[in-house]
Design a protein around this motif. Sequence first.
Motif, PDB file in Angstrom:
ATOM      1  N   ASN B 222      11.997  15.713  43.509  1.00 35.85           N
ATOM      2  CA  ASN B 222      12.645  15.100  42.338  1.00 35.85           C
ATOM      3  C   ASN B 222      12.136  15.690  41.025  1.00 35.85           C
ATOM      4  N   TYR B 223      13.069  15.878  40.088  1.00 43.58           N
ATOM      5  CA  TYR B 223      12.661  16.173  38.718  1.00 43.58           C
ATOM      6  C   TYR B 223      12.126  14.886  38.095  1.00 43.58           C
ATOM      7  N   VAL B 224      11.229  15.012  37.136  1.00 43.16           N
ATOM      8  CA  VAL B 224      10.663  13.818  36.514  1.00 43.16           C
ATOM      9  C   VAL B 224      11.420  13.503  35.224  1.00 43.16           C
ATOM     10  N   ILE B 225      11.253  14.342  34.257  1.00 45.79           N
ATOM     11  CA  ILE B 225      12.004  14.225  33.008  1.00 45.79           C
ATOM     12  C   ILE B 225      12.488  15.624  32.659  1.00 45.79           C
ATOM     13  N   THR B 226      13.348  15.743  31.659  1.00 46.13           N
ATOM     14  CA  THR B 226      13.873  17.065  31.320  1.00 46.13           C
ATOM     15  C   THR B 226      12.790  17.903  30.638  1.00 46.13           C
ATOM     16  N   GLU B 227      12.995  19.204  30.616  1.00 42.44           N
ATOM     17  CA  GLU B 227      12.059  20.106  29.959  1.00 42.44           C
ATOM     18  C   GLU B 227      11.885  19.695  28.496  1.00 42.44           C
ATOM     19  N   SER B 228      12.996  19.379  27.851  1.00 38.74           N
ATOM     20  CA  SER B 228      12.937  18.987  26.445  1.00 38.74           C
ATOM     21  C   SER B 228      12.119  17.704  26.267  1.00 38.74           C
ATOM     22  N   GLN B 229      12.296  16.756  27.178  1.00 34.33           N
ATOM     23  CA  GLN B 229      11.525  15.506  27.085  1.00 34.33           C
ATOM     24  C   GLN B 229      10.035  15.758  27.301  1.00 34.33           C
ATOM     25  N   ALA B 230       9.717  16.643  28.230  1.00 32.81           N
ATOM     26  CA  ALA B 230       8.307  16.956  28.484  1.00 32.81           C
ATOM     27  C   ALA B 230       7.680  17.583  27.234  1.00 32.81           C
ATOM     28  N   LYS B 231       8.414  18.503  26.605  1.00 33.45           N
ATOM     29  CA  LYS B 231       7.904  19.134  25.381  1.00 33.45           C
ATOM     30  C   LYS B 231       7.661  18.084  24.309  1.00 33.45           C
ATOM     31  N   ARG B 232       8.559  17.118  24.224  1.00 37.18           N
ATOM     32  CA  ARG B 232       8.410  16.081  23.204  1.00 37.18           C
ATOM     33  C   ARG B 232       7.186  15.193  23.475  1.00 37.18           C
ATOM     34  N   ILE B 233       6.948  14.916  24.736  1.00 33.86           N
ATOM     35  CA  ILE B 233       5.737  14.141  25.038  1.00 33.86           C
ATOM     36  C   ILE B 233       4.497  14.950  24.662  1.00 33.86           C
ATOM     37  N   ASN B 234       4.527  16.248  24.971  1.00 38.49           N
ATOM     38  CA  ASN B 234       3.412  17.101  24.543  1.00 38.49           C
ATOM     39  C   ASN B 234       3.231  17.065  23.022  1.00 38.49           C
ATOM     40  N   ALA B 235       4.347  17.105  22.303  1.00 37.91           N
ATOM     41  CA  ALA B 235       4.269  17.079  20.838  1.00 37.91           C
ATOM     42  C   ALA B 235       3.609  15.787  20.359  1.00 37.91           C
ATOM     43  N   ILE B 236       4.013  14.655  20.958  1.00 31.45           N
ATOM     44  CA  ILE B 236       3.409  13.371  20.544  1.00 31.45           C
ATOM     45  C   ILE B 236       1.922  13.343  20.907  1.00 31.45           C
ATOM     46  N   MET B 237       1.573  13.925  22.057  1.00 28.21           N
ATOM     47  CA  MET B 237       0.155  13.984  22.417  1.00 28.21           C
ATOM     48  C   MET B 237      -0.623  14.779  21.372  1.00 28.21           C
ATOM     49  N   LEU B 238      -0.040  15.855  20.896  1.00 29.07           N
ATOM     50  CA  LEU B 238      -0.765  16.663  19.912  1.00 29.07           C
ATOM     51  C   LEU B 238      -0.943  15.920  18.596  1.00 29.07           C
ATOM     52  N   THR B 239       0.096  15.235  18.145  1.00 30.20           N
ATOM     53  CA  THR B 239      -0.011  14.587  16.830  1.00 30.20           C
ATOM     54  C   THR B 239      -0.651  13.203  16.901  1.00 30.20           C
ATOM     55  N   CYS B 240      -0.605  12.566  18.075  1.00 33.20           N
ATOM     56  CA  CYS B 240      -1.017  11.156  18.147  1.00 33.20           C
ATOM     57  C   CYS B 240      -1.964  10.820  19.297  1.00 33.20           C
ATOM     58  N   GLY B 241      -2.450  11.799  20.033  1.00 34.93           N
ATOM     59  CA  GLY B 241      -3.162  11.496  21.269  1.00 34.93           C
ATOM     60  C   GLY B 241      -4.582  10.984  21.085  1.00 34.93           C
ATOM     61  N   PHE B 242      -5.130  11.132  19.884  1.00 38.05           N
ATOM     62  CA  PHE B 242      -6.534  10.763  19.695  1.00 38.05           C
ATOM     63  C   PHE B 242      -6.725   9.810  18.520  1.00 38.05           C
ATOM     64  N   TYR B 243      -5.742   8.871  18.346  1.00 35.08           N
ATOM     65  CA  TYR B 243      -5.852   7.867  17.304  1.00 35.08           C
ATOM     66  C   TYR B 243      -6.054   8.559  15.944  1.00 35.08           C
ATOM     67  N   ASP B 244      -7.022   8.093  15.166  1.00 35.94           N
ATOM     68  CA  ASP B 244      -7.217   8.710  13.850  1.00 35.94           C
ATOM     69  C   ASP B 244      -8.134   9.935  13.928  1.00 35.94           C
ATOM     70  N   GLU B 245      -8.282  10.501  15.126  1.00 37.62           N
ATOM     71  CA  GLU B 245      -8.980  11.770  15.267  1.00 37.62           C
ATOM     72  C   GLU B 245      -8.012  12.823  15.837  1.00 37.62           C
TER      73      GLU B 245
END
Lengths: 307, 307, 307, 307
Positions: B222-245
Amino acid sequence: MEIKVYQKIITEIYSDIKNVEDLGKVANYIPELGNVSAENFGVNLTTIKNESFGIGNFEEKFSIQSISKILALTLAYKLEGEKIWQRVDVEPSGNPFNSLQQLESDNGIPRNPFINSGAIVVCDVLLSHLTNPKEEFLAFCKELSNNSSLNYSEKVAKSEKNTGFRNVALCNFIKSFGNIKNNVDEVLDFYFHICSLEMSCKELSEIFQFLADDNFRTHKGNYVITESQAKRINAIMLTCGFYDESGEFAFRVGLPGKSGVGGGIVAIHPDEFCIAVWSPKLNKKGNSYKGMLFLENFTTKTACSIF
Amino acid sequence: MEIKVYQKIITEIYSDIKNVEDLGKVANYIPELGNVSAENFGVNLTTIKNESFGIGNFEEKFSIQSISKILALTLAYKLEGEKIWQRVDVEPSGNPFNSLQQLESDNGIPRNPFINSGAIVVCDVLLSHLTNPKEEFLAFCKELSNNSSLNYSEKVAKSEKNTGFRNVALCNFIKSFGNIKNNVDEVLDFYFHICSLEMSCKELSEIFQFLADDNFRTHKGNYVITESQAKRINAIMLTCGFYDESGEFAFRVGLPGKSGVGGGIVAIHPDEFCIAVWSPKLNKKGNSYKGMLFLENFTTKTACSIF
Amino acid sequence: MEIKVYQKIITEIYSDIKNVEDLGKVANYIPELGNVSAENFGVNLTTIKNESFGIGNFEEKFSIQSISKILALTLAYKLEGEKIWQRVDVEPSGNPFNSLQQLESDNGIPRNPFINSGAIVVCDVLLSHLTNPKEEFLAFCKELSNNSSLNYSEKVAKSEKNTGFRNVALCNFIKSFGNIKNNVDEVLDFYFHICSLEMSCKELSEIFQFLADDNFRTHKGNYVITESQAKRINAIMLTCGFYDESGEFAFRVGLPGKSGVGGGIVAIHPDEFCIAVWSPKLNKKGNSYKGMLFLENFTTKTACSIF
Amino acid sequence: MEIKVYQKIITEIYSDIKNVEDLGKVANYIPELGNVSAENFGVNLTTIKNESFGIGNFEEKFSIQSISKILALTLAYKLEGEKIWQRVDVEPSGNPFNSLQQLESDNGIPRNPFINSGAIVVCDVLLSHLTNPKEEFLAFCKELSNNSSLNYSEKVAKSEKNTGFRNVALCNFIKSFGNIKNNVDEVLDFYFHICSLEMSCKELSEIFQFLADDNFRTHKGNYVITESQAKRINAIMLTCGFYDESGEFAFRVGLPGKSGVGGGIVAIHPDEFCIAVWSPKLNKKGNSYKGMLFLENFTTKTACSIF
């Protein structure tokens, strides 16, 4: 990717978006900016192999405004080294670009160098290093881009000086915390001049090659900053380049970038290219409406996000 | 890069950092977490070709806490689609992980899905889709990692339930704005269970392959999410993954990542690998002290930042 | 001033304001409160000599809501003494009545006992002193007013319990700072009951005599609190009795007072009288529109401000 | 109360408090203020019958600083009438005296005229009415007090001008919202001069008689403001006169009052007297440590609180 592929995709998206209704508004808080025709729309991409493609008003100069914050940071980082991060942080602010709120709880240390307060501190750092700040900064930009035509717009600088009360407030506020070392008027004069720099999309996509190309040297053969420093500037652009819309840009576009209220946006694909877009009408967060739309379509169609 | 190269570099850095004085402190706001030995230190990297290398306590399970927010978001994104962004934003907050301040001015829309308030809304979205939320979420994780041993820690979930007044406050506060649709107690019970998931570094570096590998399919095909969705989750991890750090992590490490107060951190290099680190003592911002240090050294030595 | 003079002035203002268009809105965040007829309008003044005059719906009971915060504070102050001010401050908040923002920077110490957070802490203090809190608090109110008909409205208490997510959030938030000592559900149940007390304007103007009359004793001959404590409660009413409209009330009316979202307002003229007004439609700050207007006219015509 | 009774009580409290350890600190953010001897301690009370009693350094002039905000407001209120409240509100701020935070959400309307931002707006209002602001304001003060010796301290005004970056920030910030109509430098020059006014306790207790005495006329026979306006100024003093310690002052002292960072405090008992205290060391909130203590004892012993 070949420049021809980029050319085809850019041309398609450009003609699509040209006809989209522009829901943005031209910035008018600096009166002089209000005189620009809202119809301008230009795009230029330059690869690290120095292949280039432009479309629309890509050769017309405009006020790059906050995009110049990258250039100021680069020179200050080069001159001051890692000590600079004692004066300005690298965190997204979660607040509008000209907010004073966080400065109060953060004791005058701006959240990052790409909000106004942070860029003002960066200008103060430069003033402590440079003898003739305006001339030397311009010379730095000229060498960086091998482009002797670069200049400030005295009109725009003056226009902002006459109306930029919020920035005067920011600078005095930071001074009250001791994080401005030079004379407030001199810092602001320098800051307003830097913001008034004028470039075309083509020129923008050239001057920021040093952030895309790990082996970049200026035409005089000089290195600008280290590879690690360039990566760090890219990182700050990604997390902080679009004020309180930075997350949105990372989410939709997925490239390090920086916007200006003149309607310009630059974005970097490390090891690949720099792209610049210009359309003067801004969305509510102060970023070019069509510029954002163009770049979102562009990274979707080229699948060139860094994620 | 070959797995052998990674292995050499990881081994070197691991032995360097093992002896560094740990300036962090084990989280004690969830009493049960305080019972873990602070000396644990493990690392595991798994490439998208499924090559893997681990060192130290890389096979020991620990409480992944907020790292599970990625898994909850992934399933909710899969089920709800882009509509989910009407319930939670994608902007860095500029505030601590459990802050209530912004929710007041943002009318109950959390800044992003990786602060507590956002993850609670994500749990609420899941509750609206799932019949047996805890079972179905666990099944999703098991398929994702082809790992039937995954489980919640009832002890930790209970420990947090008894002391997590701040999260109860957050959930009720959001409910008062209408952005929680289900029963508050059920949302929190689900949230506390998700946070109590236990995995080893090895398991973490496996379960997040779907964010590194564009062609990822589960062992069932099974596919999990689309490639575009995975990239977006990565983007949110980069900007928001460590709270105010978050900005600091992007600046020093340069990879999308996510930390948990159990001392774990995962980081993704798109198209390359997923790496997980575990060391329980946390710095002031709530992120693993040695974990941060390890990853900073790792991306410096491998030059593998996305920037 | 003679009661006859008050009577004349009250009658005049009452008939003037009765016909003024009511720009307020009935509170609907507690569903049960929305069932009250918006046309109700009553006034009652009782002097410290026990002379009394009422007009309009002055004998109809209504939900006194936040006005009961004075009664809760009085009993807690009596039982706990000056130590109570370690748990709750006496400063105006400058924020809406149900704000959580300041609690975060103030480490869970509410700004004053007349915003929701403060009253919840006061309820927690009472719970630590009373064996049967609801019964004993009601008994205290009955003795204070020599009025055995006082009672809670179980309907209103239940209605608020089902919808008062913001107050649940406040209580858990304060608990997370350690400033709630008892069980959260018990504190809130007590708080919701206290707010559900029902009284008429006449009863209100009687029960608060102890704040107007320095020599007040209950019908059983008991002193309530010391003269100094009564003055201090009056002072808090003046600075904090109307949420973020407290300054406005002091400015326009010039008497210590307290409003409730049921549309009631009580005001005290030390050494003279207590006056109560009721009109259910509230202005934007949550205070009775016509009630404010009546009292402003009343102190202007009687020149009875404390300033 | 007879002046002799006051005299006895004042003398007793004065000698008690003189020997109390002073836990305050002399303000040093205006360098010139740091030059005053911390040992000074004076008190003066003047009744509306013009009976007066002073003790200690009651005839020594000092920098009245923020106490002058009452005088500026009085003249601006007289000239502008009720329209002034469109430019500045009457609510306690709940924040320190020089905070910029609320201005951002309040769109440049200061919370009240007794915090710095509010007083700066009041100065701007005066500048729009006066031809020679500094001269005319001083003339107003001289008539008010029948005291031709009043004057600014150019040294203190200059000292604050050189270091008052926070106030420069405030003024420019408000200007950016359009709530400053005149030139920023002129507004600030006027503001710094007003704050530099020098008076003794005796002079202070005389100049504020117009707030105690409903029938006050100047020695030239002029009314100052209406009775209603005077009451309203008293009300604002009570709710806002001590920054974020206003509630505490109302609670402990129970009189309308105003402090200055020079260590002075004035307090009014309507229809009775004005009292002024001076002791330069300030508590953490910026109010005179011994001044607060003296007044608390004074109203306790005389039972003269307005509550």
